[in-house]
Design an enzyme around this catalytic site. Sequence first.
Site, PDB file in Angstrom:
ATOM      1  CB  SER A 132      -7.073  15.155  62.894  1.00  0.00           C
ATOM      2  OG  SER A 132      -6.976  15.453  64.267  1.00  0.00           O
TER       3      SER A 132
ATOM      4  N   PRO B  37       7.982  17.958  71.095  1.00  0.00           N
ATOM      5  CG  PRO B  37       7.248  15.821  71.599  1.00  0.00           C
ATOM      6  CD  PRO B  37       7.765  16.651  70.483  1.00  0.00           C
ATOM      7  N   PRO B  38       7.953  18.670  74.721  1.00  0.00           N
ATOM      8  CG  PRO B  38       6.819  19.939  76.304  1.00  0.00           C
ATOM      9  CD  PRO B  38       6.592  19.098  75.088  1.00  0.00           C
ATOM     10  N   GLY B  39      10.798  17.568  76.668  1.00  0.00           N
ATOM     11  CA  GLY B  39      11.440  16.398  77.246  1.00  0.00           C
ATOM     12  C   GLY B  39      12.073  15.441  76.252  1.00  0.00           C
ATOM     13  CB  VAL B  40      12.009  14.932  72.633  1.00  0.00           C
ATOM     14  CG1 VAL B  40      10.593  14.456  72.777  1.00  0.00           C
ATOM     15  CG2 VAL B  40      12.060  16.324  72.024  1.00  0.00           C
ATOM     16  N   GLY B  41      14.800  16.161  74.485  1.00  0.00           N
ATOM     17  CA  GLY B  41      16.244  16.378  74.432  1.00  0.00           C
ATOM     18  C   GLY B  41      16.697  17.454  73.479  1.00  0.00           C
ATOM     19  CE  LYS B  42      12.090  21.267  72.058  1.00  0.00           C
ATOM     20  NZ  LYS B  42      11.388  20.339  72.957  1.00  0.00           N
TER      21      LYS B  42
ATOM     22  CE  LYS C  69      -3.211  13.515  64.854  1.00  0.00           C
ATOM     23  NZ  LYS C  69      -4.058  13.958  63.740  1.00  0.00           N
TER      24      LYS C  69
END
Length: 785
Positions: free
Chosen positions: A674, A352-357, A717
Amino acid sequence: MSIKELPLLPLRGVIVFPNMVLHLDVGRECSKKALDEAMLKENLILLVAQKEAQIDEPETGDLYLLGTIVNIKQMLKLPGGTIRVLVEGLNRVRIKDFLHSQPYFKVMAEELEESEIKTAETEALMRSVLVQFEQYIKLSKKIPLEILSTVSEIEEPGRLADIITSHLSLKIDQKQSILEAVDPKDRLEILAEILGHEMEILELERKINLRVRKQMEKTQKEYYLREQMKAIQKELGERDERTAEAEEYRDKMKDVDLPEEVEKKVIKEIERLEKMPSAAAEAVVIRTYLDWMLELPWSVQTEDRLDLKIVEKILDEDHYGLEKVKERIIEYLAVRSLTQKIKGPILCLIGPPGVGKTSLARSIARALERKFVRISLGGVRDEAEIRGHRRTYVGALPGRIIQGIRQAKSRNPVFLLDEVDKMSTDFRGDPSSALLEVLDPEQNNSFSDHYIEVPFDLSQVMFITTANNRFTIPQPLLDRMEAIYLPGYTEEEKVKIAQRHLINKQLQENGLSEKNLRISEGTIRHIVREYTREAGVRNLEREIANICRKTAREVVKNNGYRVTISRSNLHKYLGPPRFRYGLAETENEIGVAMGVAWTESGGDLLAIEVTLMKGKGKLILTGKLGDIMQESAHAALSFIRSRVEALGIDENFHNEYDIHIHVPEGAIPKDGPSAGITMAAAMISALTRIQVDHQVAMTGEITLRGRVLPVGGVKEKVLAAHRAGIKRIILPVDNKKDLAEIPGNVRRRMEFVFVEHIDQVLEKALLKKEKDESKESGTLKVSLQ
């Protein structure tokens, strides 16, 4: 034949033949004494060659036994004690016995008589030797042509062989073999064989010299011509811009180590430029092309830092967590330290965005001491962005890959392809297909860009791609990469990241220091819980920046201002809390079940609401649900209708009631299987009037038989449920293996229930009823069995 006593003079590196007249320099004492003895007796002396010229004091065994008797014509003493002697060869002599060797050699020798009979075979041999000697003179160019005319007049076969041999550059043993051939016919045959061998060698030398000369002549000719042109232009006071420009490019080319194929291409383009008017449109294209070719790092690369401890330390300094990626980089370096032939890995960081990739890729480059290049592929829809345009187009340039390599000035940088899942396709081609060659380790050692037109080696580049969603990456492209999934951060990880990185970064960017602002750990945790709801830390950083800006304003107004942010005064800087932290639902309700969903921003809670209305059994679905999610709702309803008796539901409910399923927030698209068990539990709750436990969340796909199938995104989740304060989560039994990815502190605080059938879900999610309760008109009398 006559036998004579003669003094002997050993010769080093030279053989004297009969009828030869030459000067000899004599320096050895024994040789001088031999000369003195000869001058006393008829001026005759025997000249014999030494087998090894290096021996200063030869013994009898170091001398050949056949030599030449000579007449001493003249003697001249030179400065230094050397005597120069003029001698004339008379006849061949064979040594019969050595009388003594001290103080000089004296021998008994017999003169050898030559046959003077001239046969037809001898005549033929003479002619053959003369032809060979003529060819030898022409090839060697070491013997004057006048010698040939002198030799041609000789009639005696033996003398002819001797004179020709004396002019040849042969080894001592070859000349000695001719000297020892007393019969003129044998002598001519040996000479013919030697001449033939020498001719072969000379021919080979001529071919080799010709080949070398051809290679050198072109370069030398071009150099001389250019220097002449420069001199002429200087004398005339003119300067040809085209020549000067071409010379400048040639000088640049000498400073760059180009592959052979590239060098040929560059030389060809420089020659084209030299012939064109400087104002021609094509000349501008060639100049741009040459600039690109000479600035690309064809053979320049940096050395990797292979100290695993230092690399690990740097990665830990820059990023908290992200153990999988760090482990993969350490593995790469470990293999690299053992072998130098490993190809650059191609990693795909999905999360996801903002995790430091993106920042992680930059950190990898710093740890490896490599150059770093980043290009964004978001919105790229033209294949030429990757492969470049052909030079026939106006304003053509290489693709972004070659541009990045030029920017890095190294052929082995860390190359980040950001947002690889955001590429699209239109009539200009498919850029993801062009990337297949770039990201294939078996092909990218000869990547072909349309602009540069020669292959470039990308095999040493470490490619790292990033994406938010793996499903939008074309499968052939994803297959070429090593996918590493980065889940969202837990609350504890966010607090640590803020303390170690974000606060210090924002303090520096806003001109503050730790003396001006202090944010406690509890306050950071409060910001994470009530002011952000995300998988990464971007919004958390924005909130910290917001606090820093407001503090900076106060510092400017009141010099020396210092503030401590606590939970009690946080609202003054960030306003009222935006999100409710704690229980997802404050109380148990009928027809409302909590599901968990996976989004691009990580996991999120999904409240599924079901209500019954008088009607004719219609199923109404709202909340912008996708096709798969709608199919799951229909499957859940079909299962309920097939189990009405076991569930205690009126079997005619579908004829009397419409069922409305709504999933807030209605503007956000939702899809996937799901939520199947969540919708089934909410419908059964509404039909049975039994409340759903508000501290339970669930996820799983439902089948028509009520079986619960596994789902994806379990870690995200579970973290979302944990953030919302859920105490118990229901998961398919096949997802039990995914618990290993969930942080230990989260696992300890939550209860995990693994189910195989919907009955197990109902047992844990629905509260038990002690007795049936009759409600107002329009409700059902049911009980959960």
